[in-house]
Design an enzyme around this catalytic site. Structure first.
Site, PDB file in Angstrom:
ATOM      1  N   ASP A 176       0.838  -1.203   0.000  1.00 11.05           N
ATOM      2  CA  ASP A 176       0.000   0.000   0.000  1.00 11.05           C
ATOM      3  C   ASP A 176       0.873   1.254   0.000  1.00 11.05           C
ATOM      4  O   ASP A 176       0.372   2.376  -0.021  1.00 11.05           O
ATOM      5  CB  ASP A 176      -1.017  -0.008   1.152  1.00 11.05           C
ATOM      6  CG  ASP A 176      -0.375  -0.070   2.516  1.00 11.05           C
ATOM      7  OD1 ASP A 176       0.865  -0.193   2.608  1.00 11.05           O
ATOM      8  OD2 ASP A 176      -1.119   0.014   3.520  1.00 11.05           O
TER       9      ASP A 176
ATOM     10  N   GLU B 127       8.888  -4.189  10.808  1.00 12.82           N
ATOM     11  CA  GLU B 127       9.366  -2.905  10.270  1.00 12.82           C
ATOM     12  C   GLU B 127       9.923  -2.002  11.353  1.00 12.82           C
ATOM     13  O   GLU B 127       9.260  -1.745  12.368  1.00 12.82           O
ATOM     14  CB  GLU B 127       8.222  -2.203   9.515  1.00 12.82           C
ATOM     15  CG  GLU B 127       8.672  -0.868   8.923  1.00 12.82           C
ATOM     16  CD  GLU B 127       7.747  -0.283   7.867  1.00 12.82           C
ATOM     17  OE1 GLU B 127       6.764  -0.953   7.479  1.00 12.82           O
ATOM     18  OE2 GLU B 127       8.016   0.858   7.433  1.00 12.82           O
TER      19      GLU B 127
HETATM   20  O1  KIV Z   1       3.535  -1.082   1.665  1.00 14.16           O
HETATM   21  C1  KIV Z   1       4.704  -1.485   1.682  1.00 14.16           C
HETATM   22  O2  KIV Z   1       5.503  -1.223   0.780  1.00 14.16           O
HETATM   23  C2  KIV Z   1       5.128  -2.292   2.815  1.00 14.16           C
HETATM   24  C3  KIV Z   1       6.583  -2.613   2.936  1.00 14.16           C
HETATM   25  C4  KIV Z   1       7.335  -1.417   3.325  1.00 14.16           C
HETATM   26  C5  KIV Z   1       6.827  -3.742   3.852  1.00 14.16           C
HETATM   27  O3  KIV Z   1       4.331  -2.669   3.610  1.00 14.16           O
END
Ligand code: KIV
Length: 270
Positions: A50, A188
């Site tokens: 997202d 994260e």
């Molecule tokens: O939306 C995204 O790109 C993510 C990654 C940073 C893990 O969730």
């Protein structure tokens, strides 16, 4: 019989990779062209993140992106991926409020895009939604630590899990995701020592972004890795290219060539 050229990575493959100590590579993609490039380069997982809300749509956060928009991106990515496992982020508002809605949203993603799994953010607060989705046969990847969809609750994108209460909660949440049947989770922006502890206390594959090296794989946003973005500079990004500058200089050269009538040349005409 026709020989199959590509063996698809599955959630099972990821568990085997962890067992064999083979690290898992994961990158985001939001369209067919990038998906095909990453897939041909043998990436293990393509995440339709997202983060499309930021890098594709230009929003400040991941909050505004809709289910329809995620499905649009996912459909294009699926077409480009012959080998990689394609995981799609469930956008904000499609799974937090009630488990039935969560299941409906996950089913739409799977049926309409052809993707192989969904990812959603959070720990015990979303456990009913996770159970419902997994019970319907849809693989779920978790996402703990910095959870960008909750930016308005936390107010910052700072490192998470630095104090004991937060760290203990994260360990508990990771264990609970594993128990619920998530095939993996993203961690994260948490201290690497905490990732190590989570790793010792769980068995499922952990994919880190800003979570150090004591995990089973790493994920980055493709726009950051190739230097298309240059304003977002957390220390966990490694830029392998500076495409932002390269594209600007190609565009400047094109403008010059058009203005001077150098382009098109005789060879570029019919
Ligand atoms: O939306 C995204 O790109 C993510 C990654 C940073 C893990 O969730």
């Amino acid at each position: 019989m026709e020989k199959k050229l590509f063996k698809r990575i599955t959630t099972r493959t990821l568990h085997e990779m962890k067992k064999m100590n083979e690290k898992i590579s994961m990158l985001t993609a939001y369209d067919y062209t990038f998906s095909k490039i990453l897939d041909e380069a043998n990436i293990d997982i393509i995440l339709v993140g997202d983060s499309a809300s930021n890098v594709f749509a230009g929003n400040e956060t991941t909050v505004p992106i809709t289910l329809d928009e995620m499905i649009y991106h996912a459909k294009s990515v699926v077409k480009g991926a012959k080998r990689a496992l394609v995981v799609v982020d469930m956008p904000f508002g499609t799974y937090q409020s009630n488990p039935d809605k969560a299941l409906k949203s996950a089913i739409r993603i799977m049926k309409e895009s052809g993707a192989h799994a969904v990812k959603l953010e959070g720990g015990k607060e979303v456990s009913e939604s996770i159970s419902k989705i997994i019970n319907a046969g849809i693989p779920v990847m978790g996402h703990l630590g910095l959870t960008p969809q909750s930016i308005y609750k936390f107010g910052t994108y700072n490192v998470r899990g630095k104090n004991k209460i937060e760290a203990d909660q994260l360990i508990e949440d990771a264990q609970s995701l594993e128990k619920l049947g998530c095939f993996s989770t993203v961690l994260e922006k948490i201290p690497h020592k905490l990732s190590e502890e989570i790793s010792k206390k769980t068995k499922f594959p952990l994919i880190g972004i800003g979570a150090g090296n004591n995990v089973d794989g790493q994920v980055l946003v493709i726009h950051d890795l190739i230097g298309l973005t240059n304003e977002f500079n957390p220390r966990f990004i490694r830029r392998y290219l500076d495409l932002n500058s390269s594209i600007k200089s190609a565009v400047s050269q094109f403008i010059k060539d058009v203005k001077s009538s150098d382009f098109p040349s005789k060879d570029e005409m019919y």
